[in-house]
Design a protein around this motif. Structure first.
Motif, short mmCIF file in Angstrom:
data_model
loop_
_atom_site.label_atom_id
_atom_site.label_comp_id
_atom_site.label_asym_id
_atom_site.label_seq_id
_atom_site.Cartn_x
_atom_site.Cartn_y
_atom_site.Cartn_z
N ALA B 50 0.83 -1.21 0.00
CA ALA B 50 0.00 0.00 0.00
C ALA B 50 0.87 1.26 0.00
N TRP B 51 1.95 1.24 0.78
CA TRP B 51 2.87 2.40 0.81
C TRP B 51 3.51 2.61 -0.56
N ALA B 52 4.02 1.54 -1.16
CA ALA B 52 4.72 1.66 -2.44
C ALA B 52 3.79 2.24 -3.51
N LEU B 53 2.57 1.72 -3.56
CA LEU B 53 1.63 2.20 -4.57
C LEU B 53 1.22 3.64 -4.31
N LEU B 54 1.08 3.99 -3.02
CA LEU B 54 0.70 5.36 -2.67
C LEU B 54 1.83 6.34 -3.04
N ALA B 55 3.07 5.92 -2.78
CA ALA B 55 4.21 6.78 -3.12
C ALA B 55 4.30 6.96 -4.63
N ALA B 56 4.11 5.87 -5.38
CA ALA B 56 4.14 5.97 -6.84
C ALA B 56 3.05 6.93 -7.32
N ALA B 57 1.85 6.81 -6.71
CA ALA B 57 0.75 7.69 -7.09
C ALA B 57 1.09 9.15 -6.82
#
Ligand SMILES: [Zn+2]
Ligand SMILES: [Zn+2]
Lengths: 203, 206
Positions: B50-57
């Motif tokens: 969830a963190w990785a995808l949020l950071a990418a977003a």
């Protein structure tokens, strides 16, 4: 140990409840976190199947007929959903073309076809061939179907275009409107209830 | 009324796909006896994913707002609009109601998603016991409204397909809209990766 079918676990906080029969319009909520555990399924299998057939017909109409027609000094231009996908592809926005094709065409269509398939068999209380895979696919595809958003997007586009052009709504916009209505109707129905009301067919 | 027991306390687990309740199994390769999907107590790698995808977003969110999303061309003018300037134009053109809707879907919802997802992840990592019920509500809100942010992307798609009057008038998508579409998908994936049950696990104070 309780019979597994009698129990339901809240998907948001892991609380365990004994399932109870719900009255018409009743919704069972989790007392701990407030999530919906399950709703009364007020549409029977036959009614759901009829609605899915209707949704399929409306979906076809929505995809082949123009959504809106624009007029500018004697010229006209119309577009369908696929027209919008192709325009994005040709204008260098292939990612958007892909997203639109998936969320507005392939996912909703597979939802309709898969749900229709399992409902057809469920009418006799049977599980369709590939039932488990079909049910899993329905759960996975659901969040990626965006017909309602497209409907609102069409309205915004019409209002924007209206400033410069003559706008004539086409049959496609009504079809998408009707589809939005059907999506809303189905949103209170959890296809997972079919696990309870069907039995594995024995050859 | 007493709080109902939790599945983890009773040694049970529930299939994430079909909701079948089974006895807890330790095997990470276990499959649901009913639907055949992988069984696990919590979504795997939930917080990291969830963190990785949020950071990418969040990274894609910058060009999504800075770059124009749409070009409107006519004989006399060429007009590039960003998400924000498109909303201002809609407001000026006499549709304040729709401008508010687009503003909500394109600006407010993505911002709220970043703030809420960030807050949920941090609070879970700190094993916070604070307002668990409200945090679960916030999660449901993010799940419910997330996909409406695609609104502007579809608006650009429809206008680009419609407004094709050769040199007289023409609408084209610009790179901003691609970044924005990617942001919406990434934030949706981030929210789906997050497991709200973690809010209720290992709370420090009750
Ligand atoms: Zn709950
Ligand atoms: Zn299962």
């Amino acid at each position: 140990m309780h019979n597994a079918q009698e129990l339901i676990v809240c998907e948001h906080c892991d609380s365990v409840y004994r399932r109870r029969t719900l009255a018409r319009g009743e919704v069972a909520d989790c007392v701990v976190c407030g999530a919906v555990l399950e709703r009364h399924q007020w549409l029977g299998v036959d009614a759901q199947f009829a609605l899915i057939v209707a949704a399929f017909i409306v979906f076809v109409i929505a995809n082949v007929s123009p959504i809106v027609t624009l007029g500018l000094s004697g010229m006209t231009a119309a577009t369908t959903l696929w027209g919008a996908v192709i325009a994005m592809w040709n204008d260098g926005a292939q990612v958007v073309a892909f997203l639109s094709a998936m969320t507005l065409f392939f996912f909703p269509l597979s939802q309709i076809l898969i749900f229709g398939w399992v409902l057809w068999f469920a009418r006799d209380g049977r599980r369709a061939p590939g039932f488990a895979q079909a049910m899993s696919a329905l759960v996975r595809v659901k969040p990626w179907s965006m017909i309602e958003v497209f409907m609102l997007g069409t309205l915004v586009a019409v209002v924007k275009a209206h400033t410069y052009f003559d706008v004539v709504p086409g049959p496609g916009i009504w079809a998408f409107g009707f589809l939005t209505l059907l999506v809303t109707l189905f949103s209170s129905h959890d296809p997972r209830q079919l696990w309870d009301i069907t039995r594995e067919a024995r050859a | 009324m007493n709080a109902p027991p939790r599945a983890s306390e009773l040694g049970m687990m529930s299939c994430h796909v079909c909701r079948l309740v089974t006895a807890y199994v330790d095997d990470p390769h276990a499959h649901c006896p009913r639907c055949g999907n992988a069984l696990h107590v919590r979504k795997r790698g939930s917080i990291g994913r969830a963190w990785a995808l949020l950071a990418a977003a969040a990274i894609f969110y910058i060009p999504a707002n800075l770059f124009p999303i749409m070009r409107t061309q006519s004989l006399s003018s060429k007009d590039d609009n960003t998400i924000l300037s498109g909303i201002v134009e809609l407001w000026r053109a006499g549709s304040p109601g729709l401008a508010v809707i687009v503003f909500t879907a394109s600006i407010v919802v993505p911002m709220l998603k970043f703030i809420i997802m960030g807050y949920l992840l941090v609070s879970v990592q700190r094993s916070s016991g604070f307002v668990a019920k409200q945090r679960t509500r916030l999660y449901r809100f993010v799940e419910l409204v997330g996909y409406w942010s695609m609104l502007d992307v579809f608006v650009v798609a429809i206008l680009s397909a419609l407004v094709h009057f050769k040199i007289l008038s023409r609408v084209e998508p610009l790179p901003g809209v691609v970044y924005f579409g990617v942001v919406v998908v990434l934030t949706m994936l981030s929210a789906m990766s997050f497991d709200p049950r973690l809010i209720w696990d290992n709370r420090k104070s009750q």
